[in-house]
Design an enzyme around this catalytic site. Structure first.
Site, short mmCIF file in Angstrom:
data_model
loop_
_atom_site.label_atom_id
_atom_site.label_comp_id
_atom_site.label_asym_id
_atom_site.label_seq_id
_atom_site.Cartn_x
_atom_site.Cartn_y
_atom_site.Cartn_z
N ARG A 163 -25.62 29.22 34.51
CA ARG A 163 -24.54 28.33 34.93
C ARG A 163 -24.17 28.55 36.40
NH1 ARG A 163 -21.96 26.13 30.58
NH2 ARG A 163 -20.12 25.71 31.82
N TRP B 163 -20.57 29.56 40.77
CA TRP B 163 -21.38 28.54 41.39
C TRP B 163 -20.46 27.82 42.38
CZ3 TRP B 163 -26.08 28.45 42.08
CH2 TRP B 163 -26.70 27.31 42.59
N ASN C 45 -13.62 27.81 35.45
CA ASN C 45 -14.78 26.96 35.65
C ASN C 45 -14.27 25.53 35.72
OD1 ASN C 45 -17.27 25.62 35.54
ND2 ASN C 45 -17.33 25.71 33.32
N GLY C 46 -14.57 24.83 36.82
CA GLY C 46 -14.10 23.46 36.96
C GLY C 46 -13.62 23.20 38.37
N GLU D 171 -40.88 12.72 37.44
CA GLU D 171 -40.57 14.01 36.83
C GLU D 171 -41.48 15.11 37.40
OE1 GLU D 171 -38.29 15.28 35.23
OE2 GLU D 171 -39.12 17.06 34.27
N LYS E 40 -40.10 18.41 39.28
CA LYS E 40 -40.42 19.77 38.88
C LYS E 40 -40.99 20.54 40.07
CE LYS E 40 -38.62 20.29 35.89
NZ LYS E 40 -37.96 19.26 35.18
N HIS F 23 -45.73 -0.03 50.70
CA HIS F 23 -44.49 -0.51 51.31
C HIS F 23 -43.79 0.64 52.03
CE1 HIS F 23 -44.89 -4.40 49.38
NE2 HIS F 23 -45.19 -3.76 48.27
N LYS G 76 -28.00 25.31 36.08
CA LYS G 76 -28.60 24.70 34.90
C LYS G 76 -28.00 23.36 34.55
CE LYS G 76 -31.14 24.23 31.35
NZ LYS G 76 -32.46 23.71 31.66
#
Lengths: 391, 594
Positions: free
Chosen positions: B27, B71, B97-98, B467, B471, B490, B589
């Site tokens: 997190r 974070w 957290n927030g 995707e 990655k 283009h 994450k």
């Protein structure tokens, strides 16, 4: 004895095509890889600290065994980069072992009672077993519980007592394994230098797989000892006789006849009107369509078998798609592996991910490589390499 | 995005808090800290990860404490900005957290009233507000403080001389773990699974008062009961089990994830989720919302739905969807979110609910906020995903979409039967790609020397090109862009040179010839081309520099095998470049802030 080192790095080259994608220790017998039987036997004898020496296709072992928690053991992984031999494999574990430890092969199927006595024996020691055909193994000369001599693969064996590859060692062993590639050579050096090696004979299960068809005989022995359980949905009109285990979410449709010992995995769709006869193991997520008979065979995960097939004495690996009316009957055959001919009685050995059209007929003794494709109405025979196309 | 933890019991809190923080690192991990209450409150925090903090921190004595892994959102990662934060006297400590949106105004007011601030964070106002309102009753003071605050929060409050923890949540996840004469509070379940598997999920606006042998949950000042859940999965699944990185482990788990996600679902194609509108009158259109990797699953879903259901589908990024006004009427909406806590998704869901949409959530986390807002939820059975780069959760989302759409599909029964057979074969096909990893490694070693890479495809594999590029860029730090192959001319053509490799997904469907034409155009600009092509494609080898082969599958399922091949390519490329694969720089994450 509180710790064990399991050697599971080897391929088992004679077991191709089944070992082209997985190590020998991960061959599936009666619903579980051989390695799981070894780990269970250790756990039940109170040995819960396990060093697993891996190498060839090690990811398959990581994926299945993980940290070992679900088997009640703690696993430490050691990688043997090149598979040079058992002594070399064991030497890789130097530094993570305790003073005393067991050494076992991950490729020989054992049961808890096989090692129940042996875990109490004083190292260095070797577990011995009487077998019918000792010429492929190390034949032991034992006097009063002490090993006198090990003859590797003798042409004319002096006895039928062989080395099972299960040992009790102390860290002293590393002095002898380091300069050698194979454990028996290290042991012979020990004997020459006058170190005593104890021996004990077991009458417990100890089974080896040398050739693809050996999977059938191991399965035959082990599937008799499963615990009966009926998971999933059993529709009305299904007959279940004898020892049968059916996994969760599996559907057994009407009028199917199951005569145990039979083990069927999770999430399968079987029937209606399917006949599964003794000594058959079926993996997870398998579909078996109506009017098919399967007898004395091992079917891998994700296999799809069409209607009206006869499959006897056969091994069908993961993900094969077989259309209708495939016939693989058991019978006598002569099979060549590594320039040796073997007379065996079997149906087919089908590698992973093969695709067979309708009405394919297999002669007894077919060994077909992984990811092969066969068109409808073909007769197949002999040994076929991986990715064969039969059109 | 942060992880918080609280412990109260009879054991030393210090090692337990740090152990739990390690499990919360997905997190965020730019700094972390703990506060332990003995006679006073001792705080130790720094701009390090939990493991380094464990080595550096002095042993703080006490059986009651809180912890935080950060974070950064407001203020740089620094020791001062790391949590826990305290009031003026160092008697109250808070982890949060927030994001508090009105903190500037509140902070000015508190400074005016004489409160001293040390950090630049929004969080620090909370302990000061509690200090301001404290009149001998901690719960009251926390309630009063939260009344002043606007924004999102999950907080745990610790106060010297009080033998309890006070926790509250709004728009950020929080759970209580029930132990034997000890209790836990955490951002999520895996953090505490080493200690207990009994948990209570706090709901929006709940406040929990936790002592070592009692839990009280209050809402609007009234005590209420919340159900206890037993967690059946184990921390085992959150360990690496032999693999060097969680990402590779999770890539290799995909055959099992596919089987688990489809268990009991593919025997016959009968609907088990009731999309009421679809059943009654058939629906005319569908809206899918997602972010990040899940957005690529949503885009793939668009192709599947349009082919199998023949209705138009609109796919929106949730973070964009919440920014502007569209006309929405009671349509069917699907939201896809791995964590079920992505802030943008939750806001979008609330908006959809307001206008009367039926919302179906596809999420991996049982009991997540998204699952509680949605009318119906389908769980992907991927298990906890630790690696920041999503792999198996994406695969599980694809599988749910295939299964869901097939159960409503309007194609004839012959086509449906062959698709069901193909779907059952997916675990084996994916295993086949994994077994081919050694060959993909060689391509990756080659790719790792470049600075820019293009991924191209057409049709249903276009989202997979996006995707694949995502990655690669997120874990190997190579600049990568996914493009619809027809769009290259283009603009991006101007960038193609001999040092700009192009990875082309060449599926055996109606895009095949067009892809070959595009590849020829690229080769004329001398860019190296790596093709992802089906086994047995005899043509492609002659056109490109190298080929990664994938097993033959029904074209509609080609995204599945191509995804796995590109995951391995990204993984091995990042490994070759020596990147910290499981914890790429600047990424967390799940994004629980907007």
């Amino acid at each position: 004895m509180r710790q064990a080192v399991i050697l599971a790095a080897g391929e088992g080259q004679r077991l191709r095509p089944f070992t082209a994608t997985k190590p020998k220790a991960m061959l599936n017998i009666a619903g579980k890889p051989i390695l799981e039987y070894v780990i269970e036997s250790l756990a039940q004898n109170g040995i819960r600290s396990i060093v697993l020496v891996v190498g060839y296709r090690k990811e398959q072992i990581f994926d299945y065994i993980g940290s070992g928690k679900q088997f009640g053991v703690d696993i430490t992984y050691i990688t043997q980069e090149k598979q040079l031999g058992s002594a070399h494999a064991l030497t890789q574990a130097k530094g993570v072992t305790e003073n005393e430890f067991l050494v076992l092969s991950g490729g020989n199927l054992i049961e808890p009672n096989t090692i129940a006595q042996f875990v109490g024996l004083k190292p260095e020691a070797v577990l011995a077993k009487r077998v019918n055909n000792p010429i492929r193994y190390g034949v032991l000369t034992i006097e009063e519980g002490v090993v006198k001599k090990i003859d590797e693969k003798p042409k004319q064996p002096k006895s039928n007592i062989i080395n099972t590859g299960i040992y009790a060692f102390t860290t002293n062993i590393f002095r002898f394994t380091e300069p050698e590639l194979n454990i028996p050579d290290a042991l012979n050096n020990m004997l020459t230098q006058g170190y005593p090696i104890n021996a004990q004979e077991t009458d417990g299960t100890w089974l080896d797989v040398l050739y693809p068809w050996d999977i059938l005989s191991l399965n035959d022995v082990v599937v008799r000892r499963i615990r009966a359980k009926l998971g999933g949905t059993i529709e009305t009109g299904v007959s279940v006789k004898g020892l049968v285990s059916v996994g969760k979410n599996t559907v057994m449709r009407s009028n199917s006849y199951i005569a145990g010992p039979v083990i069927i995995g999770d999430n399968c769709d079987i029937g209606p009107n399917v006949c599964i006869l003794p000594a058959t193991s079926i993996g997870d997520n398998v579909v078996i369509s109506p009017f098919t008979e399967i007898k004395n065979s091992v079917i891998g995960d994700d296999v799809n078998i069409g209607p009206g097939c006869i499959i006897q004495d056969s091994v069908i690996d993961k993900g094969c798609v077989i259309k209708g009316h495939f016939a693989a009957c058991g019978g006598e055959a002569e099979v060549k592996i590594n320039d040796e001919y073997h007379k065996v009685s079997m149906g087919v050995m089908l590698g992973e991910g093969c695709s067979l059209g309708n009405n394919v007929v297999a002669q007894p003794g077919v060994i077909m490589g992984n990811y092969s494709q066969v068109q409808a109405l073909k007769l197949i025979g002999g040994r076929l390499p991986d990715r064969s196309l039969i059109f | 995005m942060c992880g918080i933890i609280g412990y109260i019991g009879e054991r030393q809190a210090h090692p337990i808090l740090l152990g739990c923080l390690k499990r919360l690192e997905y997190r965020g991990y730019d700094s972390c800290g703990i506060a332990i209450a003995g006679n006073s409150i001792n705080v130790y925090k720094n701009t390090v990860r939990a493991e380094e903090l464990r080595k550096a921190a002095p042993q703080l004595d006490g059986t009651l404490g809180i912890g935080h892994t950060r974070w950064a959102t407001h203020g740089q990662p620094s020791q001062a900005n790391a949590h826990p934060h305290c009031d003026c006297d160092g008697k109250i400590a808070v982890v949060h957290n927030g994001i508090i949106t009105n903190f500037q105004g509140l902070k000015q007011k508190l400074i005016h009233e004489g409160h001293k601030f040390i950090s630049e964070t929004d969080t620090e106002i909370i302990p000061h507000l509690i200090e301001k309102y404290y009149r001998g009753d901690l719960e009251r003071a926390v309630e009063a403080a939260l009344d002043d605050i606007e924004g999102s929060y999950a907080i745990i409050v610790l106060m010297a001389s009080e033998d309890k923890l006070v926790a509250a949540r709004k728009d950020s996840p929080l759970i209580i773990g029930l132990g034997d004469r000890e209790n836990f509070i955490a951002s999520d379940v895996p953090a505490i699974l080493d200690y207990t598997n009994r948990v209570i999920y706090l709901e929006e606006g709940d406040m929990g008062v936790v002592t070592k042998d009692n839990i009280k949950i209050r809402r609007d000042g009234i005590e209420i009961n919340r159900e206890e859940h037993k967690i059946s999965w184990s921390v085992d699944e959150a360990q690496r089990g032999g693999y060097e990185h969680f990402m590779l482990k999770e890539i290799h788990e995909q055959p099992r994830v596919i089987r688990d996600t489809l268990v009991g679902r593919v025997s016959v194609a009968e609907p088990t989720v009731d999309l009421a509108a679809m059943r009654d009158k058939g629906i005319e259109s569908m809206l899918i919302l997602a972010c990040g990797t899940s957005y690529h699953a949503a885009l793939t879903g668009k192709y599947i739905i349009e082919e199998l259901l023949r209705i138009p589908v609109r796919v929106e990024l949730a973070s964009e969807f919440i920014c502007y006004g569209q006309t929405l009427t009671g349509t069917e909406a699907i939201v896809i979110t791995q964590s079920g806590e992505t802030a943008d998704i939750l806001r979008a869901m609330r908006r959809l609910k307001e206008v009367g949409c039926q919302v179906l959530a596809i999420t991996n986390v049982v009991g997540s906020t998204a699952s509680r807002i949605a009318d119906q939820t389908i769980y992907t059975r991927a298990g906890p995903e630790i690696s920041v780069a999503a792999t198996k959760s994406f695969m599980a989302q694809l599988m749910v979409l295939y299964w869901l759409i097939m159960s409503y599909s309007k194609v004839d029964s012959r086509r449906l039967a062959s698709m069901l057979l193909a779907l059952r074969q997916m675990p084996s096909k994916v295993q086949q790609v994994l077994n081919n990893g050694y060959k993909i490694l060689e391509h990756a070693n080659n790719l790792s020397g470049y600075d820019n890479v293009f991924f191209i495809a057409r049709g249903i594999n276009f989202p997979i090109a996006l995707e694949g590029a995502l990655k690669l860029k997120e874990i190997s730090y190579i600049h990568a862009e996914g493009y619809a192959a027809g769009e290259l001319k283009h603009g991006p053509f101007a960038l193609l040179r001999s040092d700009t490799p192009v990875i082309a997904i060449v599926a055996q469907d109606n895009t095949y010839e067009a892809m070959l034409t595009n590849i020829r155009e690229i080769k004329a600009r001398s860019s190296p081309v790596i093709a992802l092509a089906e086994e047995g494609d005899e043509v492609i080898g002659g056109l490109v520099d190298s080929v990664i082969t994938v097993p033959q599958v029904d074209a509609i399922f080609s995204p599945v095998v191509n995804t796995v091949a590109l995951q391995l390519l990204a993984y091995y490329t990042a490994k070759q470049r020596g990147c910290p694969i499981d914890f790429p720089r600047n990424l967390a994450k799940s994004v629980t802030v907007e």
